[in-house]
Design an enzyme around this catalytic site. Sequence first.
Site, short mmCIF file in Angstrom:
data_model
loop_
_atom_site.label_atom_id
_atom_site.label_comp_id
_atom_site.label_asym_id
_atom_site.label_seq_id
_atom_site.Cartn_x
_atom_site.Cartn_y
_atom_site.Cartn_z
N LYS A 45 32.64 -115.46 -48.62
CA LYS A 45 33.19 -115.82 -50.04
C LYS A 45 31.87 -116.02 -50.92
O LYS A 45 31.96 -116.36 -52.00
CB LYS A 45 34.17 -117.02 -50.00
N LYS A 47 30.11 -118.32 -51.00
CA LYS A 47 30.26 -119.72 -51.44
C LYS A 47 29.06 -120.49 -50.76
O LYS A 47 29.28 -120.64 -49.54
CB LYS A 47 31.62 -120.35 -51.42
N1 C2G Z 1 43.80 -124.51 -56.30
C1 C2G Z 1 44.44 -125.03 -57.29
N2 C2G Z 1 44.21 -125.33 -58.36
C2 C2G Z 1 42.88 -125.43 -58.72
C3 C2G Z 1 42.01 -124.91 -57.81
C4 C2G Z 1 42.25 -124.70 -56.34
O1 C2G Z 1 45.99 -124.83 -56.99
N3 C2G Z 1 42.65 -125.78 -59.84
C5 C2G Z 1 44.01 -124.13 -54.75
C6 C2G Z 1 43.79 -122.45 -54.55
O2 C2G Z 1 44.63 -121.88 -55.37
C7 C2G Z 1 43.78 -122.61 -53.15
C8 C2G Z 1 43.57 -123.98 -52.61
O3 C2G Z 1 43.42 -125.02 -53.98
O4 C2G Z 1 45.22 -122.49 -52.90
C9 C2G Z 1 42.11 -124.30 -52.29
O5 C2G Z 1 41.21 -123.62 -53.17
P1 C2G Z 1 39.78 -123.05 -52.79
O6 C2G Z 1 39.14 -124.04 -52.13
O7 C2G Z 1 38.96 -122.55 -53.90
O8 C2G Z 1 40.22 -121.76 -51.76
P2 C2G Z 1 39.53 -120.54 -51.75
O9 C2G Z 1 38.05 -120.43 -51.89
O10 C2G Z 1 40.38 -119.67 -52.84
O11 C2G Z 1 40.05 -119.83 -50.05
O12 C2G Z 1 41.93 -117.37 -46.60
C10 C2G Z 1 42.10 -118.05 -48.05
C11 C2G Z 1 40.66 -118.72 -48.43
O13 C2G Z 1 40.17 -119.36 -47.54
C12 C2G Z 1 40.97 -119.54 -49.97
#
Ligand code: C2G
Length: 130
Positions: A45, A47
């Site tokens: 990712k 990240k």
């Molecule tokens: N999320 C949310 N609102 C935000 C930010 C994040 O609802 N303002 C939700 C995202 O949609 C996700 C969860 O919080 O369902 C975790 O977000 P992230 O840590 O950014 O997850 P991500 O990097 O998208 O990883 O296999 C799937 C991946 O691991 C998802």
Amino acid sequence: MKRVITYGTFDLLHYGHINLLRRAKALGDYLIVALSTDEFNWNEKQKKCYFTYAERKQLLEAIRYVDLVIPEENWEQKRTDVKEYHVDTFVMGDDWAGKFDFLKEQCEVVYLPRTPEISTTQIKQDLNKK
Ligand code: C2G
């Protein structure tokens, strides 16, 4: 007991994540969070996390909605996780809408609206302005 699973990095943890976890837990009785490892985040990712996996795991385990935290090490583990943990419902924020519909053969798939105004990127930008 209805078992729910969700996946993510959760760094920096903020109220958008909490909103997601609260609604995910409300869909069942037991919430599993598959937390992206530092290696998965970097390799898959691009990240670079502020908090390590261990620190992010500790934060998530302190949240009342979370019952179990497991590592997310690759994109492919979702099918086996759903089977191994007897998951009834898979939940993600709707920025992932449609991306995991292949799991519908195994469990319910729910995409919840994201919390619009907050993101880790936004937090970092705001902090840089101060
Ligand atoms: N999320 C949310 N609102 C935000 C930010 C994040 O609802 N303002 C939700 C995202 O949609 C996700 C969860 O919080 O369902 C975790 O977000 P992230 O840590 O950014 O997850 P991500 O990097 O998208 O990883 O296999 C799937 C991946 O691991 C998802």
